[in-house]
Scaffold this motif. Structure first.
Motif, PDB file in Angstrom:
ATOM      1  N   ILE A 176      10.564  -7.258 -36.091  1.00 12.06           N
ATOM      2  CA  ILE A 176      10.752  -6.348 -37.241  1.00 12.06           C
ATOM      3  C   ILE A 176      11.761  -6.947 -38.210  1.00 12.06           C
ATOM      4  O   ILE A 176      11.759  -6.614 -39.384  1.00 12.06           O
ATOM      5  CB  ILE A 176      11.168  -4.927 -36.785  1.00 12.06           C
ATOM      6  CG1 ILE A 176      10.884  -3.918 -37.925  1.00 12.06           C
ATOM      7  CG2 ILE A 176      12.629  -4.869 -36.361  1.00 12.06           C
ATOM      8  CD1 ILE A 176      10.910  -2.477 -37.513  1.00 12.06           C
ATOM      9  N   HIS A 177      12.623  -7.820 -37.705  1.00  8.47           N
ATOM     10  CA  HIS A 177      13.501  -8.617 -38.576  1.00  8.47           C
ATOM     11  C   HIS A 177      12.953 -10.044 -38.574  1.00  8.47           C
ATOM     12  O   HIS A 177      12.847 -10.663 -37.508  1.00  8.47           O
ATOM     13  CB  HIS A 177      14.946  -8.575 -38.072  1.00  8.47           C
ATOM     14  CG  HIS A 177      15.554  -7.202 -38.171  1.00  8.47           C
ATOM     15  ND1 HIS A 177      16.206  -6.592 -37.131  1.00  8.47           N
ATOM     16  CD2 HIS A 177      15.566  -6.327 -39.206  1.00  8.47           C
ATOM     17  CE1 HIS A 177      16.608  -5.385 -37.528  1.00  8.47           C
ATOM     18  NE2 HIS A 177      16.226  -5.207 -38.775  1.00  8.47           N
ATOM     19  N   GLY A 178      12.621 -10.538 -39.783  1.00  5.95           N
ATOM     20  CA  GLY A 178      11.837 -11.770 -39.876  1.00  5.95           C
ATOM     21  C   GLY A 178      12.521 -13.043 -39.430  1.00  5.95           C
ATOM     22  O   GLY A 178      11.871 -14.089 -39.314  1.00  5.95           O
ATOM     23  N   VAL A 179      13.832 -12.988 -39.153  1.00  6.75           N
ATOM     24  CA  VAL A 179      14.525 -14.196 -38.681  1.00  6.75           C
ATOM     25  C   VAL A 179      14.747 -14.158 -37.168  1.00  6.75           C
ATOM     26  O   VAL A 179      15.410 -15.028 -36.620  1.00  6.75           O
ATOM     27  CB  VAL A 179      15.897 -14.384 -39.385  1.00  6.75           C
ATOM     28  CG1 VAL A 179      15.703 -14.771 -40.830  1.00  6.75           C
ATOM     29  CG2 VAL A 179      16.747 -13.117 -39.282  1.00  6.75           C
ATOM     30  N   GLU A 180      14.174 -13.160 -36.516  1.00  5.12           N
ATOM     31  CA  GLU A 180      14.428 -12.980 -35.080  1.00  5.12           C
ATOM     32  C   GLU A 180      13.149 -13.325 -34.318  1.00  5.12           C
ATOM     33  O   GLU A 180      12.242 -12.521 -34.198  1.00  5.12           O
ATOM     34  CB  GLU A 180      14.893 -11.537 -34.834  1.00  5.12           C
ATOM     35  CG  GLU A 180      16.158 -11.228 -35.641  1.00  5.12           C
ATOM     36  CD  GLU A 180      16.620  -9.779 -35.582  1.00  5.12           C
ATOM     37  OE1 GLU A 180      16.019  -8.995 -34.818  1.00  5.12           O
ATOM     38  OE2 GLU A 180      17.564  -9.441 -36.297  1.00  5.12           O
ATOM     39  N   HIS A 181      13.088 -14.552 -33.811  1.00 10.97           N
ATOM     40  CA  HIS A 181      11.813 -15.088 -33.332  1.00 10.97           C
ATOM     41  C   HIS A 181      11.629 -15.098 -31.819  1.00 10.97           C
ATOM     42  O   HIS A 181      10.519 -15.300 -31.334  1.00 10.97           O
ATOM     43  CB  HIS A 181      11.647 -16.522 -33.861  1.00 10.97           C
ATOM     44  CG  HIS A 181      11.539 -16.589 -35.353  1.00 10.97           C
ATOM     45  ND1 HIS A 181      11.438 -17.756 -36.054  1.00 10.97           N
ATOM     46  CD2 HIS A 181      11.507 -15.596 -36.281  1.00 10.97           C
ATOM     47  CE1 HIS A 181      11.360 -17.501 -37.349  1.00 10.97           C
ATOM     48  NE2 HIS A 181      11.408 -16.189 -37.509  1.00 10.97           N
ATOM     49  N   GLN A 200      12.702 -14.238 -43.651  1.00  9.07           N
ATOM     50  CA  GLN A 200      13.754 -13.367 -44.158  1.00  9.07           C
ATOM     51  C   GLN A 200      13.869 -12.167 -43.230  1.00  9.07           C
ATOM     52  O   GLN A 200      12.875 -11.721 -42.671  1.00  9.07           O
ATOM     53  CB  GLN A 200      13.400 -12.859 -45.572  1.00  9.07           C
ATOM     54  CG  GLN A 200      13.234 -13.942 -46.601  1.00  9.07           C
ATOM     55  CD  GLN A 200      14.540 -14.661 -46.898  1.00  9.07           C
ATOM     56  OE1 GLN A 200      15.593 -14.024 -47.006  1.00  9.07           O
ATOM     57  NE2 GLN A 200      14.493 -15.974 -47.000  1.00  9.07           N
ATOM     58  N   ARG A 201      15.090 -11.625 -43.105  1.00  9.89           N
ATOM     59  CA  ARG A 201      15.289 -10.443 -42.264  1.00  9.89           C
ATOM     60  C   ARG A 201      14.423  -9.269 -42.749  1.00  9.89           C
ATOM     61  O   ARG A 201      13.828  -8.553 -41.967  1.00  9.89           O
ATOM     62  CB  ARG A 201      16.770 -10.059 -42.317  1.00  9.89           C
ATOM     63  CG  ARG A 201      17.131  -8.842 -41.486  1.00  9.89           C
ATOM     64  CD  ARG A 201      18.647  -8.607 -41.554  1.00  9.89           C
ATOM     65  NE  ARG A 201      19.019  -7.308 -41.005  1.00  9.89           N
ATOM     66  CZ  ARG A 201      19.203  -7.060 -39.708  1.00  9.89           C
ATOM     67  NH1 ARG A 201      19.065  -8.020 -38.824  1.00  9.89           N
ATOM     68  NH2 ARG A 201      19.535  -5.857 -39.303  1.00  9.89           N
ATOM     69  N   LEU A 202      14.334  -9.104 -44.058  1.00 12.60           N
ATOM     70  CA  LEU A 202      13.663  -7.944 -44.642  1.00 12.60           C
ATOM     71  C   LEU A 202      12.268  -8.317 -45.136  1.00 12.60           C
ATOM     72  O   LEU A 202      11.938  -9.488 -45.293  1.00 12.60           O
ATOM     73  CB  LEU A 202      14.496  -7.399 -45.805  1.00 12.60           C
ATOM     74  CG  LEU A 202      15.994  -7.161 -45.510  1.00 12.60           C
ATOM     75  CD1 LEU A 202      16.677  -6.542 -46.729  1.00 12.60           C
ATOM     76  CD2 LEU A 202      16.210  -6.289 -44.291  1.00 12.60           C
ATOM     77  N   LEU A 233      12.020  -5.927 -29.241  1.00 12.86           N
ATOM     78  CA  LEU A 233      12.721  -7.203 -29.056  1.00 12.86           C
ATOM     79  C   LEU A 233      13.311  -7.700 -30.373  1.00 12.86           C
ATOM     80  O   LEU A 233      12.590  -7.846 -31.367  1.00 12.86           O
ATOM     81  CB  LEU A 233      11.755  -8.241 -28.475  1.00 12.86           C
ATOM     82  CG  LEU A 233      11.066  -7.819 -27.169  1.00 12.86           C
ATOM     83  CD1 LEU A 233       9.962  -8.814 -26.789  1.00 12.86           C
ATOM     84  CD2 LEU A 233      12.088  -7.705 -26.037  1.00 12.86           C
ATOM     85  N   HIS A 234      14.600  -7.984 -30.343  1.00 12.27           N
ATOM     86  CA  HIS A 234      15.340  -8.486 -31.517  1.00 12.27           C
ATOM     87  C   HIS A 234      16.151  -9.714 -31.112  1.00 12.27           C
ATOM     88  O   HIS A 234      16.175 -10.100 -29.946  1.00 12.27           O
ATOM     89  CB  HIS A 234      16.340  -7.424 -31.994  1.00 12.27           C
ATOM     90  CG  HIS A 234      15.715  -6.236 -32.631  1.00 12.27           C
ATOM     91  ND1 HIS A 234      15.888  -5.931 -33.948  1.00 12.27           N
ATOM     92  CD2 HIS A 234      14.917  -5.268 -32.113  1.00 12.27           C
ATOM     93  CE1 HIS A 234      15.229  -4.817 -34.228  1.00 12.27           C
ATOM     94  NE2 HIS A 234      14.627  -4.396 -33.134  1.00 12.27           N
ATOM     95  N   CYS A 235      16.863 -10.278 -32.096  1.00 10.13           N
ATOM     96  CA  CYS A 235      17.886 -11.275 -31.800  1.00 10.13           C
ATOM     97  C   CYS A 235      19.154 -10.877 -32.530  1.00 10.13           C
ATOM     98  O   CYS A 235      19.093 -10.253 -33.593  1.00 10.13           O
ATOM     99  CB  CYS A 235      17.460 -12.661 -32.280  1.00 10.13           C
ATOM    100  SG  CYS A 235      16.020 -13.307 -31.414  1.00 10.13           S
ATOM    101  N   ALA A 236      20.304 -11.248 -31.965  1.00 10.32           N
ATOM    102  CA  ALA A 236      21.587 -10.951 -32.610  1.00 10.32           C
ATOM    103  C   ALA A 236      22.088 -12.236 -33.268  1.00 10.32           C
ATOM    104  O   ALA A 236      21.303 -12.958 -33.867  1.00 10.32           O
ATOM    105  CB  ALA A 236      22.544 -10.388 -31.588  1.00 10.32           C
TER     106      ALA A 236
HETATM  107 ZN   LIG Z   1      16.850  -7.198 -35.308  1.00  7.97          ZN
END
Ligand SMILES: [Zn+2]
Length: 371
Positions: free
Chosen positions: A53-58, A95-97, A149-152
């Motif tokens: 959902i955040h484009g930089v979190e792969h 991009q995150r957004l 699932l995300h990344c920090a």
């Molecule tokens: Zn995230």
């Protein structure tokens, strides 16, 4: 066990694929969500699993690819609904957004408030928000469990965010509270089953302020009333294979906890798992009192006591700046460094998990549904 999402149709013992229409482009074509359905031969719960959902979190995309195998479908009881790319625009542009929604896409899920008539002086919901409303209807209709699932930050420890559980103070307050407490207990079990470090989301007032109650998993918990967790899988743009592996193992253990996979839990290896012995929430700390260059004195995963040195401040020539060393005001552990080493006054240089004293289960504020 009939289950469809968009064009994907589940079939017992198989992995099937399809797409869910998200947003149509003005110049033709559209963004669609990739859908993977893995269905066991035995009837059982429905486990939603999403990423990106955040484009930089792969990292989460790779976790879904590695988790869903023909062997898993063979052993599974129930169905996994996986979407590895919740924000195609962000992922495509790294991009995150999403460029067609001005704001965080993970704050667009329903808040439980009654719909108001449109106000011509206010921005109406974006195309992305309307699409996520449609998607959430499907989650609410079918999901028994949900994992997003995300990344920090770069190099941060793999952990799960445990959301706050809210309940309504209406005529059924006592029943609502008991149900919220039971759901929170299920969340604790789900965290334990996943087996990575655990960090609680902000205390309720800040949680609402930050619109975290409109994240994917908070909406699943507080609106759909199902157990849900947000996993943070370390570095986003360059996934750590150890974290990806440990997340796949953790998810298989969660599926076992949910009685969807047979066998005993597998050990989590190859990553740091931190348990200081008390619940923790997160906070940006070691805020520099002056512009400086920072040398970090702690690493992600380090356990910290009050008074322990966190960072050293220097000027650009390398000379000690100001008080020289910033020490911890909290006990807890280091989730990660904040990005970079060049800081302006008041900026946080370390992201810490600190002792959490806030209630995990709390009522919605009195004016919440009146606003
Ligand atoms: Zn995230």
């Amino acid at each position: 066990m009939s289950l469809t999402l968009g064009a994907a149709v589940a079939r017992p013992g198989e992995i099937t694929y399809g797409e869910f229409d998200l947003v149509e482009h003005p110049l033709g074509g559209s963004d669609r969500l990739p859908v993977i359905l893995a269905q066991g031969r035995q009837d059982g719960p429905t486990f939603w699993l999403t990423a990106g959902i955040h484009g930089v979190e792969h990292a989460g995309i790779q976790v879904i690819h590695k988790l869903i195998t023909p062997e898993l479908a063979r052993d599974l009881r129930g169905t996994i609904v996986a979407i590895p790319a919740l924000n195609p625009a962000g992922l495509r542009t790294m991009q995150r957004l999403a460029y067609y929604h001005d704001g965080d896409p993970n704050r667009l899920f329903p808040d439980g408030k009654p719909r108001k008539p449109p106000d011509p002086d206010k921005e109406p919901p974006s195309a992305l928000e309307l699409a996520y409303v449609r998607l959430f209807e499907q989650i609410q209709k079918t999901a028994s469990y949900y994992f997003d699932l995300h990344c920090a930050g770069t190099g941060s420890v793999s952990f799960v965010f445990r959301d706050r559980v809210l309940y309504r103070k209406d005529e059924d307050e006592a029943k609502n509270k008991a149900e919220a407490e039971a759901l929170d207990a299920r969340l604790a079990e789900m965290c334990a089953a996943y087996g990575h470090s655990v960090v609680c989301e902000f205390p309720v007032e800040r949680y609402l302020d930050e619109k975290l109650h409109r994240s994917t998993t908070s909406a699943a918990i507080n609106i759909a009333h199902i157990p849900a967790l947000t996993a943070e899988l370390g570095t986003g743009h360059m996934p750590d294979p150890n974290i990806v592996r440990a997340s796949v193992t953790g998810l298989r253990n969660v599926l076992r906890w949910a009685d969807m996979l047979p066998g005993n839990p597998e050990p989590i290896t190859g990553i740091k798992v931190v348990d200081p012995g008390f619940p923790c929430r997160h906070r940006g700390v070691a805020r520099v009192p002056q512009s400086c260059i920072v040398h970090h004195l702690v690493e992600p995963g380090d356990v910290v006591q009050v008074g322990d040195p966190l960072v050293e401040m220097r000027d650009i020539w390398g000379r000690s700046a100001g008080e020289g060393v910033l020490r911890s005001e909290n006990e807890g552990w280091v989730i990660g460094r904040t990005h970079g080493i060049v800081f302006y006054p008041t900026q946080a240089t370390v992201w810490m998990a600190i002792r959490d004293e806030g209630a995990m289960v709390a009522p919605y504020p009195d004016d919440y549904f009146k606003e």
